[in-house]
Design an enzyme around this catalytic site. Structure first.
Site, mmCIF file in Angstrom:
data_model
loop_
_atom_site.group_PDB
_atom_site.id
_atom_site.type_symbol
_atom_site.label_atom_id
_atom_site.label_comp_id
_atom_site.label_asym_id
_atom_site.label_seq_id
_atom_site.Cartn_x
_atom_site.Cartn_y
_atom_site.Cartn_z
ATOM 1 N N GLY A 70 0.623 -1.496 -0.002
ATOM 2 C CA GLY A 70 0.199 -0.223 0.457
ATOM 3 C C GLY A 70 0.993 1.107 0.144
ATOM 4 O O GLY A 70 -0.017 2.231 -0.348
ATOM 5 N N ASN A 150 -5.445 5.597 10.036
ATOM 6 C CA ASN A 150 -5.649 3.984 10.750
ATOM 7 C C ASN A 150 -5.109 4.063 12.065
ATOM 8 O O ASN A 150 -5.177 2.731 12.850
ATOM 9 C CB ASN A 150 -4.112 3.282 10.095
ATOM 10 N N GLN A 178 -6.926 1.247 5.112
ATOM 11 C CA GLN A 178 -7.749 -0.051 5.445
ATOM 12 C C GLN A 178 -9.096 0.614 6.343
ATOM 13 O O GLN A 178 -9.934 -0.156 6.830
ATOM 14 C CB GLN A 178 -7.746 1.651 7.347
ATOM 15 N N THR A 236 9.614 -8.304 -11.785
ATOM 16 C CA THR A 236 8.891 -9.919 -11.935
ATOM 17 C C THR A 236 7.222 -10.251 -11.250
ATOM 18 O O THR A 236 7.518 -9.473 -9.846
ATOM 19 C CB THR A 236 9.517 -10.794 -11.801
ATOM 20 N N CYS A 324 3.746 1.598 11.162
ATOM 21 C CA CYS A 324 4.902 2.427 11.116
ATOM 22 C C CYS A 324 5.478 3.511 11.341
ATOM 23 O O CYS A 324 6.730 3.717 11.178
ATOM 24 C CB CYS A 324 4.643 3.005 9.180
#
Length: 393
Positions: A70, A150, A178, A236, A324
């Site tokens: 995110g 959040n 969220q 990838t 975070c």
């Protein structure tokens, strides 16, 4: 007893999701961009997953771009739109309570010559439509406001905010990380041009997210490389995680109503007991516009780090705010923006419940929380000054 009440930080991966991913780690291991039959098999899995995600949020499959998180999706939306539209204007608007993926991207843009306006919020964490109307100008190219905060769980008036942005010719992005587990999202009904999501918030794997980009919206690349994601995002394709994200979102959509009702009962019991049984406590957030999982409280005269430590000692996992930034001793920017005094914000804890929690765990958590706050307040000079040392739980 071990109790996990930090689902806003991450959720356990649903066993059904793990089962959906396993084939793409083993037998179906081909590179989705290879032209041989191994590649074609995984390319179909990625295409099917993209279609699933698109159907659930009401968009076309070619409007879904898979990312590594995110946070990457937020960075791409903000920087990509700002840089591509620099010739039109250099003004970006965000809210003061955004996730650090948005806040730090906005700071990066400021260092590179952009103007950034941060919209204030009220005491419950709500952004005002009139504040956006006052802040937007003819240099504004993008407005970004999260759907659900959040830290406190407040739901923002995204549809109304997007209408203001479009009226002034600006694009609108919403960090919906969220919101995805708890709110049925239709991007056309919301009126958003870009939307970020992350699988590990809805019982999917970590390391995979997505950005919805409405057809016709142009933005610069964030990650340059090969021709993956229709040449817009190099790297990838992570087929196992893409498949897992789609499966997790499908399960979430099917079980959302039942899970929301159950989780809300857990939260309500928790909130009611805390308010009734622990004095000098402040609920942070909006009692009406909120997701069912989050309850944020400030406990006066104690420090959040002390609460976390003692709760962890009792086998209870909670958070002092955003995962975070939990390593930081700085007060929450969200709570400060809501007007919570700095000394009170230091004693704040976020409790976020999930579908696997039980009422027994809720009661155990409240009982241990009462003991924890009492012990910490016994050592608090400020609390003793306030009460004369007479407090008992």
């Amino acid at each position: 007893m071990k109790v996990y009440i930090d689902h806003a930080a991450t959720t356990p991966c649903d066993k059904r999701v793990v089962e959906a991913m396993i084939p793409y780690f083993t037998n179906e291991f081909g590179n989705a961009d290879s032209q041989h039959f191994y590649g074609r098999a995984t390319a179909k899995a990625v295409a099917d997953a993209r279609e699933t995600v698109a159907d659930i949020i009401g968009c076309k499959s070619n409007e879904i771009y898979f990312t590594g998180s995110g946070t990457e999706a937020d960075n791409w939306a903000l920087k990509g739109v700002a840089l591509h539209n620099r010739h039109k204007g250099n003004h970006i608007i965000i809210s003061a309570i955004e996730h650090h993926a948005i806040l730090n991207s906005a700071e990066w843009l400021e260092r590179n010559g952009f103007r950034v306006t941060k919209l204030p919020v009220d005491s419950t964490g709500l952004v005002s439509v009139s504040d956006l109307e006052a802040a937007i100008d003819n240099e504004t190219t993008l407005v970004s406001v999260m759907y659900v905060n959040n830290e406190v769980g407040t739901i923002e008036p995204i549809k109304e905010l997007a209408e203001i942005a479009h009226k002034h010719g600006a694009l609108f992005h919403s960090d919906c990380v969220q919101a995805m587990p708890y709110i049925k999202i239709d991007v056309k009904e919301l009126g958003v041009d870009l939307l970020s999501m992350s699988a590990h918030k809805f019982y999917g794997p970590k390391g995979i997210g997505a950005l919805y980009i409405r057809n016709g919206v142009k933005l610069d690349k964030l990650i340059c490389g090969g021709g993956q994601e229709r040449s817009q995002r190099g790297g990838t394709t992570n087929t196992p995680l893409v498949a897992g994200m789609a499966e997790a979102l499908k399960i979430t959509a099917c079980e959302m109503q039942a899970n929301n009702e159950y989780i809300a009962k857990l939260r309500d019991r928790f909130v009611n007991r805390v308010i009734e049984e622990i004095p000098y406590v402040r609920f942070n957030g909006n009692m009406e516009r909120r997701i069912p999982s989050v309850a944020n409280f400030s406990f006066e005269f104690v420090e959040g780090e002390g609460i976390l430590m003692l709760m962890d000692f009792n086998g209870i996992a909670v958070s002092s705010g955003s995962a975070c930034s939990s390593g930081s001793l700085d007060p929450s920017h969200v709570l400060l923006a809501m007007g919570v005094p700095i000394e009170v914000s230091h004693g704040s804890i976020r409790f976020s419940f999930g579908k696997d929690n039980t009422m027994e765990e809720v009661d155990y958590t409240v009982d241990k929380l009462k003991d924890t706050i009492a012990k910490l307040r016994e050592m608090s000079p400020l609390f003793n000054l306030k009460t004369g040392g007479t407090y008992n739980v």
